[in-house]
Enzyme design. Structure first.
Site, mmCIF file in Angstrom:
data_model
loop_
_atom_site.group_PDB
_atom_site.id
_atom_site.type_symbol
_atom_site.label_atom_id
_atom_site.label_comp_id
_atom_site.label_asym_id
_atom_site.label_seq_id
_atom_site.Cartn_x
_atom_site.Cartn_y
_atom_site.Cartn_z
ATOM 1 N N ARG A 70 16.928 -35.090 -14.525
ATOM 2 C CA ARG A 70 17.423 -34.141 -13.521
ATOM 3 C C ARG A 70 16.510 -32.916 -13.338
ATOM 4 O O ARG A 70 16.969 -31.864 -12.915
ATOM 5 C CB ARG A 70 18.841 -33.668 -13.851
ATOM 6 C CG ARG A 70 19.839 -34.786 -13.877
ATOM 7 C CD ARG A 70 21.233 -34.272 -13.629
ATOM 8 N NE ARG A 70 22.170 -35.368 -13.672
ATOM 9 C CZ ARG A 70 22.754 -35.803 -14.787
ATOM 10 N NH1 ARG A 70 22.497 -35.213 -15.923
ATOM 11 N NH2 ARG A 70 23.603 -36.794 -14.727
ATOM 12 N N GLU B 78 -2.504 -26.705 10.574
ATOM 13 C CA GLU B 78 -1.234 -26.152 10.083
ATOM 14 C C GLU B 78 -1.329 -24.627 9.944
ATOM 15 O O GLU B 78 -0.370 -23.910 10.212
ATOM 16 C CB GLU B 78 -0.829 -26.772 8.736
ATOM 17 C CG GLU B 78 -0.545 -28.267 8.768
ATOM 18 C CD GLU B 78 0.764 -28.676 9.456
ATOM 19 O OE1 GLU B 78 1.578 -27.786 9.812
ATOM 20 O OE2 GLU B 78 0.977 -29.894 9.651
ATOM 21 N N LYS C 67 4.972 -19.649 5.023
ATOM 22 C CA LYS C 67 5.844 -20.813 4.825
ATOM 23 C C LYS C 67 6.946 -20.484 3.813
ATOM 24 O O LYS C 67 8.121 -20.821 4.031
ATOM 25 C CB LYS C 67 5.045 -22.047 4.391
ATOM 26 C CG LYS C 67 5.976 -23.259 4.207
ATOM 27 C CD LYS C 67 5.295 -24.605 4.168
ATOM 28 C CE LYS C 67 6.332 -25.715 3.963
ATOM 29 N NZ LYS C 67 5.768 -27.045 3.870
ATOM 30 N N ARG D 286 14.115 -23.187 9.329
ATOM 31 C CA ARG D 286 12.987 -23.985 8.841
ATOM 32 C C ARG D 286 12.387 -24.846 9.950
ATOM 33 O O ARG D 286 11.228 -25.270 9.875
ATOM 34 C CB ARG D 286 13.434 -24.852 7.644
ATOM 35 C CG ARG D 286 12.256 -25.461 6.905
ATOM 36 C CD ARG D 286 12.605 -26.046 5.546
ATOM 37 N NE ARG D 286 11.436 -26.708 5.001
ATOM 38 C CZ ARG D 286 11.185 -26.928 3.716
ATOM 39 N NH1 ARG D 286 12.055 -26.532 2.811
ATOM 40 N NH2 ARG D 286 10.093 -27.530 3.321
ATOM 41 N N HIS E 201 5.090 -30.609 16.065
ATOM 42 C CA HIS E 201 5.305 -31.872 15.346
ATOM 43 C C HIS E 201 6.108 -32.913 16.130
ATOM 44 O O HIS E 201 5.975 -34.105 15.864
ATOM 45 C CB HIS E 201 5.974 -31.602 13.993
ATOM 46 C CG HIS E 201 5.015 -31.046 12.970
ATOM 47 N ND1 HIS E 201 4.321 -29.865 13.180
ATOM 48 C CD2 HIS E 201 4.608 -31.505 11.759
ATOM 49 C CE1 HIS E 201 3.554 -29.623 12.131
ATOM 50 N NE2 HIS E 201 3.712 -30.605 11.243
HETATM 51 N N1 LIG Z 1 6.071 -32.232 1.201
HETATM 52 C C1 LIG Z 1 5.709 -31.605 2.290
HETATM 53 O O1 LIG Z 1 6.269 -30.579 2.652
HETATM 54 C C2 LIG Z 1 4.575 -32.154 3.082
HETATM 55 C C3 LIG Z 1 4.046 -31.399 4.145
HETATM 56 C C4 LIG Z 1 2.946 -31.921 4.828
HETATM 57 C C5 LIG Z 1 2.421 -33.158 4.488
HETATM 58 N N2 LIG Z 1 2.980 -33.856 3.456
HETATM 59 C C6 LIG Z 1 2.420 -35.160 3.052
HETATM 60 O O2 LIG Z 1 1.100 -34.937 2.609
HETATM 61 C C7 LIG Z 1 0.328 -36.110 2.806
HETATM 62 C C8 LIG Z 1 -0.988 -35.709 3.412
HETATM 63 O O3 LIG Z 1 -1.625 -34.829 2.537
HETATM 64 P P1 LIG Z 1 -3.213 -34.672 2.504
HETATM 65 O O4 LIG Z 1 -3.726 -34.435 3.861
HETATM 66 O O5 LIG Z 1 -3.530 -33.672 1.452
HETATM 67 O O6 LIG Z 1 -3.688 -36.149 2.178
HETATM 68 P P2 LIG Z 1 -4.149 -36.918 0.873
HETATM 69 O O7 LIG Z 1 -3.364 -36.535 -0.310
HETATM 70 O O8 LIG Z 1 -4.134 -38.352 1.255
HETATM 71 O O9 LIG Z 1 -5.643 -36.426 0.695
HETATM 72 C C9 LIG Z 1 -6.556 -36.649 1.733
HETATM 73 C C10 LIG Z 1 -7.851 -37.246 1.207
HETATM 74 O O10 LIG Z 1 -8.613 -36.205 0.597
HETATM 75 C C11 LIG Z 1 -9.085 -36.639 -0.675
HETATM 76 N N3 LIG Z 1 -9.207 -35.439 -1.506
HETATM 77 C C12 LIG Z 1 -8.223 -34.750 -2.089
HETATM 78 N N4 LIG Z 1 -8.705 -33.638 -2.653
HETATM 79 C C13 LIG Z 1 -10.040 -33.650 -2.444
HETATM 80 C C14 LIG Z 1 -11.094 -32.768 -2.792
HETATM 81 N N5 LIG Z 1 -10.862 -31.617 -3.422
HETATM 82 N N6 LIG Z 1 -12.356 -33.095 -2.429
HETATM 83 C C15 LIG Z 1 -12.604 -34.244 -1.736
HETATM 84 N N7 LIG Z 1 -11.642 -35.103 -1.366
HETATM 85 C C16 LIG Z 1 -10.377 -34.799 -1.716
HETATM 86 C C17 LIG Z 1 -8.058 -37.619 -1.152
HETATM 87 O O11 LIG Z 1 -8.616 -38.479 -2.111
HETATM 88 C C18 LIG Z 1 -7.676 -38.320 0.148
HETATM 89 O O12 LIG Z 1 -8.560 -39.369 0.423
HETATM 90 C C19 LIG Z 1 1.168 -37.030 3.673
HETATM 91 O O13 LIG Z 1 1.676 -38.071 2.877
HETATM 92 C C20 LIG Z 1 2.303 -36.151 4.173
HETATM 93 O O14 LIG Z 1 3.499 -36.873 4.358
HETATM 94 C C21 LIG Z 1 4.022 -33.378 2.756
#
Ligand SMILES: NC(=O)c1ccc[n+]([C@@H]2O[C@H](COP(=O)([O-])OP(=O)(O)OC[C@H]3O[C@@H](n4cnc5c(N)ncnc54)[C@H](O)[C@@H]3O)[C@@H](O)[C@H]2O)c1
Length: 351
Positions: A103, A167, A209, A224, A231
């Site tokens: 939990r 964003e 945020k 929110r 989007h």
């Molecule tokens: N929880 C939330 O509030 C929320 C909000 C927005 C997006 N998301 C989620 O986040 C995800 C997208 O996140 P993202 O864009 O970070 O994608 P990701 O986690 O897939 O990372 C993008 C790419 O960058 C690479 N990478 C990561 N860090 C790196 C670094 N320091 N140097 C070089 N490469 C690096 C990763 O290996 C990957 O190939 C989606 O699944 C989305 O649904 C969640």
């Protein structure tokens, strides 16, 4: 280093932004399980190290359960911590595991992408993919600490940086006029990954945020929803392109369409659309569907849009910019939205 904290419902969320803040992990008491993507070589080592597949594949629910298994096998208890080091995908799945393990295990987010730092790592939404449905299962679970270490961004490709900037621009347009001004004066430094500029941009975005989330953590008060600016159309574009258009680029074009709707329906002051276009253009982000260089099927996009989670009967609640840094929630009849969206998507969405 910039440091601040915000109370979200029942927990205090501490944030540290700067080069080298990763070192703060040493001060965490108890045992640490570090979850990170395979591709990311890590200097930090926990008592337990778990690697995940990169990208969306890593977000399958089976990975969350496998993390839980490994925590159990290693004898983790609630006094220990889970440290999620990675992009949004890793933090989403690791955060979900932390929220269900006994939990709730103390969660520390260490985002390594700009999108992770300014969006996914903040706000407490966790999620995993189930079957073909993205983010179908999830929880609200706040990290106690967020460490935004700028040194991770050194290796981040420019394309990924710009997706995160979409964003940041969103916060500026609907919540933060000062950030808008800063972005418009410092685009060169930001795209060059100048340390001070990034520190400023990331900390403002996180504050913006967190302020919204602290007022409406569970999206029940109509506040929110502002984080959804761009989007509704953005998600439609992603769906219409069979998810070939990356999220950040889709919401960039989505913000243009939604700002145009706000102006056309008389909610936004004259000139808002031009201000939106100007900032996106400065950061070389797409301002039209044509600029996405991907085929977007309009009918497919529209049918995904009418299934939007924010739909209430025959209406949908949209956050519209009124003037830069300000917004209001407006209920739009689905039919009106469809008509305007079709217009924006069909003619390329250009200015
Ligand atoms: N929880 C939330 O509030 C929320 C909000 C927005 C997006 N998301 C989620 O986040 C995800 C997208 O996140 P993202 O864009 O970070 O994608 P990701 O986690 O897939 O990372 C993008 C790419 O960058 C690479 N990478 C990561 N860090 C790196 C670094 N320091 N140097 C070089 N490469 C690096 C990763 O290996 C990957 O190939 C989606 O699944 C989305 O649904 C969640």
């Amino acid at each position: 280093m910039i440091e601040f904290s915000e109370k979200v419902c029942c927990s205090e969320v501490k944030v540290k932004v700067g080069r080298g803040v990763l070192g703060e992990l040493d001060s965490i008491k108890g045992r640490k399980c570090v979850v990170h993507p395979k591709s990311l070589p890590l200097e930090v080592k926990g008592d337990l190290d778990i690697t995940l597949e990169d990208g969306e594949r890593g977000k399958d629910i089976s990975n969350a359960l496998s993390i839980v298994d490994k925590l159990l096998d290693a004898g983790f208890t609630r006094g220990d911590s889970l440290v999620a080091v990675g992009g949004g995908t890793v933090m989403d799945v690791a955060g979900f595991s932390a929220s269900i393990f006994m939990r709730g295990l103390n969660l520390v987010n260490v985002p390594t992408t700009l999108l992770g730092m300014v969006d996914a790592g903040i706000g407490g939404k966790t999620g995993v993919n189930y079957g073909n449905a993205k983010n179908m299962i999830g929880t609200f679970y706040q990290p106690s600490l967020i460490l935004d270490d700028l040194s991770f961004l050194d290796t981040l490709p420019e394309e990924e940086l710009r997706r995160g900037l979409a964003e940041v621009i969103k916060y500026a347009l609907v919540l933060d006029k000062e950030l808008y001004d800063f972005l418009s004066l410092n685009s060169g430094a930001i795209l060059r990954k100048d340390n001070d500029a990034l520190e400023r941009v990331i900390s403002s975005s996180v504050k913006d945020k967190l302020a919204v989330v602290s007022e409406d953590e569970r999206e029940t008060k109509g506040i929110r929803i502002v984080l959804n600016f761009g989007h509704t159309i953005g998600h439609a574009i992603e769906a219409g392109s069979n998810f070939q258009v990356p999220h950040g680029l889709a919401i960039s074009a989505g913000m243009v369409c939604e700002a145009k709707m706000a102006e056309e329906l008389g909610y936004a002051e004259e000139g808002v659309v031009e201000d939106v276009l100007w900032l996106l253009h400065l950061f070389r982000l797409p301002i039209s569907v044509e600029q996405l260089n991907s085929r977007v099927e309009v009918e497919k996009a529209l049918s995904a849009m009418v299934k939007d989670k924010k739909r209430r009967g025959e209406e949908i609640l949209m956050p519209f910019p009124t003037r830069i840094g300000n917004w209001r929630a407006v209920k739009i009849p689905l039919e009106t939205l469809e008509g305007l969206a079709k217009q924006c998507l069909s003619n390329g969405g250009g200015p």
